[in-house]
Scaffold this active site. Structure first.
Site, PDB file in Angstrom:
ATOM      1  N   ARG A   1       0.909  -1.260  -0.078  1.00  0.00           N
ATOM      2  CA  ARG A   1      -0.057  -0.025   0.013  1.00  0.00           C
ATOM      3  C   ARG A   1       0.998   1.200  -0.138  1.00  0.00           C
ATOM      4  NH1 ARG A   1      -4.898  -1.908   4.157  1.00  0.00           N
ATOM      5  NH2 ARG A   1      -5.250  -3.937   3.056  1.00  0.00           N
TER       6      ARG A   1
ATOM      7  N   ARG B   1       0.623  -6.999  12.470  1.00  0.00           N
ATOM      8  CA  ARG B   1       0.033  -6.364  13.632  1.00  0.00           C
ATOM      9  C   ARG B   1      -0.121  -7.302  14.783  1.00  0.00           C
ATOM     10  NH1 ARG B   1      -3.979  -1.658  11.416  1.00  0.00           N
ATOM     11  NH2 ARG B   1      -2.653  -0.320  10.335  1.00  0.00           N
TER      12      ARG B   1
ATOM     13  N   ARG C   1       1.963   0.766  10.261  1.00  0.00           N
ATOM     14  CA  ARG C   1       1.535   1.113   9.103  1.00  0.00           C
ATOM     15  C   ARG C   1       2.967   1.052   8.040  1.00  0.00           C
ATOM     16  NH1 ARG C   1      -2.838   3.893   7.756  1.00  0.00           N
ATOM     17  NH2 ARG C   1      -3.326   4.379  10.045  1.00  0.00           N
TER      18      ARG C   1
ATOM     19  N   SER D   1     -10.438  -6.381   9.591  1.00  0.00           N
ATOM     20  CA  SER D   1     -11.640  -5.453   9.037  1.00  0.00           C
ATOM     21  C   SER D   1     -12.474  -6.560   8.458  1.00  0.00           C
ATOM     22  CB  SER D   1     -11.042  -4.598   8.203  1.00  0.00           C
ATOM     23  OG  SER D   1     -12.358  -3.536   7.879  1.00  0.00           O
TER      24      SER D   1
ATOM     25  N   GLU E   1      -7.012  -1.576  15.213  1.00  0.00           N
ATOM     26  CA  GLU E   1      -7.402  -2.173  14.095  1.00  0.00           C
ATOM     27  C   GLU E   1      -6.291  -3.608  13.892  1.00  0.00           C
ATOM     28  OE1 GLU E   1      -8.648  -0.527  10.468  1.00  0.00           O
ATOM     29  OE2 GLU E   1      -8.378  -2.605   9.584  1.00  0.00           O
TER      30      GLU E   1
END
Length: 439
Positions: free
Chosen positions: A273, A405, A288, A363, A360
């Site tokens: 990303r 994560r 991130r 999702s 998070e």
RNA sequence: GGAGAGGUGGCCGAGUGGCCGAAGGCAGCAGUUUGCUAAACUGCCGUAGGGGGAAACUUCUACCGAGGGUUCAAAUCCCUCCCUCUCCGCCA
């Protein structure tokens, strides 16, 4: 109607008739998520398209009749010049109208592809994350010395995370895992895949990590979010931002047999990303990154079962955290916080002691027919009654889980006063029996 | 990367400008025959969209890998792209 396959490479999100008939209702519902759509222009284009289409069809019918006449005359060895001249002018008229129509269709398709999905009725209203609704918690935070160390500090001290060298060889927002860190990451991937395949009924897939433009359009990353993706310079390939893209596209342009549904896949892939627009946010640690590993869950169901499946799928993702003994909560995203393609999303947020916060880690979304329409994934009951309509499936997916994560959460939640980290029971056999990572 | 061959309905496969939405076969469905199975025979048998009809149905339009073009008329001719296969080169 004009053949839509002419523009088949540009899939359609909203069925144009449904859009026309329900424009105001859709407009109102999308207002909840703050969609910016030029509604009036859209309405006008749909009407124009309709008018021109019926004109073309009428003219084409005339042309077909005329051409048949020519054929008959020619076969009878009679002159056909008059008819040919007349047909030529009809042909020219058709061409003119079709050119106009093509322009309209292109604009319309492009606009259409930029309209987000409708939120489900159970989705709370709201603009941003503040309106998300917590629906349950599991476990409790570990008791740790205050302040708890961050996973970044722990990992670097243990010599299993190396951000400096990652910056040297790649840049900011990359990480290098070494030694027990690399092995822990690999252990997590295997643990997750094994649980989903043996206990939850998913079929494992290892897909391409590069995909074409059509695939990205089908799942909704394109055309609107190209700046979030990495793209190859010389070929029209994109690095996948999630396994959702290749795995959902497995069945693009297919009609599935109803008896085969639900179909459940799990896939490990790295995810890439650009994180454009997140400068300065989460700059430290594994939170991130431009590249991270994820195990994804993807499901295809009949429409009647997709919300039941969403609960299941979310529970499957939760089972990973439960197995690792990590405290988390589940929230329902409000309309304004959901992704473009989702009709309803649950986020699973894991407890991060160093931030004293939930973050998070998964999702899970139901896309209903949104992706299925863009990707043209239908189903049909072939054994059943005659004339049964083929309909679009519902697609779902969720992280099960984001691996980096998860590693981060383990480091922080299982940290010891001496800076070492205990390995959760469930992972030890994937770690060759290692119980603790220490210096 | 170089050279060549292809992509037609669920499958196989014919079709080089008109009567082709597409022969023929297989599979499938319904029926006749039948002690049962099988065989034989008859009929049906693509998708999407618009109009008409209560409905069975009917009519129009589009679709032969995708997109554009030539033509009164395109599965068929031309251009671009995608994919598959074979040989050579390269590579894991």
């Amino acid at each position: 109607m004009l053949d839509s396959s002419r523009f088949q490479e540009l899939p359609t999100m909203y069925d144009l008739r449904a859009l026309r008939d329900n424009l105001d209702a859709i407009r109102e519902q999308l207002g909840l998520r703050g969609a910016d759509v030029p509604w009036d222009r859209l309405r006008a284009l749909i009407e124009q398209r309709r008018t021109l289409t019926s004109q073309v069809e009428q003219l084409r019918s005339e042309l077909n009749k005329g051409s048949e006449e020519v054929a008959t005359l020619k076969r009878a060895k009679q002159p056909a010049d008059a008819a040919m001249v007349a047909m030529k002018s009809i042909g020219e008229r058709i061409k003119r109208i079709e050119d106009e129509l093509r322009g309209i269709e292109e604009t319309l398709t492009d606009l259409n592809l930029r309209i987000p999905n409708l939120p489900h009725a159970s989705v709370p209203a709201g603009k941003d994350a503040d309106s998300n609704v917590e629906i349950r918690r599991w476990g409790s935070p570990p008791i740790l010395p205050i302040p708890a160390k961050s996973h970044g500090d722990l990992g670097e001290a243990l010599g299993i995370l190396d951000f400096d060298r990652a910056a040297k060889i790649a840049g900011a927002r990359f990480a290098v895992l070494t030694g027990a860190g690399a092995r822990l990451e690999r252990a997590l991937i295997n643990y997750m895949l094994d649980l989903h395949t043996t206990q939850h009924g998913y079929r494992e897939v290892l897909p391409p990590f590069l995909v074409n433009r059509s695939s990205m359009t089908a799942t909704g990353q394109l055309p609107k979010f190209e700046e979030d993706l990495f793209r190859l310079r010389d070929e029209d390939y994109f690095l996948i931002p999630t396994a959702e893209v290749p795995v959902t596209n497995l069945h693009r342009n297919e009609t599935l047999n109803e008896s085969a549904l639900p179909i459940r896949y799990t896939a490990y892939t790295p995810c890439f990303r650009r994180e454009a627009g997140s400068y300065g946010k989460d700059t430290k640690g594994l939170i991130r990154l431009h590249q991270f590993n994820k195990v994804e869950l993807v499901a295809f169901t009949i429409p009647e079962q997709s919300y039941e499946e969403l609960e299941r799928l979310t529970n499957h993702a939760e089972a990973i955290l439960q197995g690792l003994g990590l405290h988390y909560r589940v929230v329902t995203l409000c309309a304004g916080d959901m992704g473009f393609s989702a009709a309803k999303t649950y986020d699973i947020e894991v407890w991060l002691p160093s931030q004293n916060h939930y973050r998070e880690i998964s999702s899970c979304s139901n896309f209903e027919g949104f992706q299925a329409r863009r990707a043209s994934i239908r189903y049909k009951d072939t054994g059943g009654k005659k004339g049964q309509k083929t309909e679009f499936v519902h697609t779902l997916n969720g992280s099960g889980l984001a691996v980096g994560r998860t590693l981060m959460a383990i480091l922080e939640n299982y940290q010891q006063p001496d800076g070492s980290v205990t390995i959760p029971e469930r992972l030890r056999h994937y770690m060759g029996g290692v119980e603790r990572i220490k210096k």
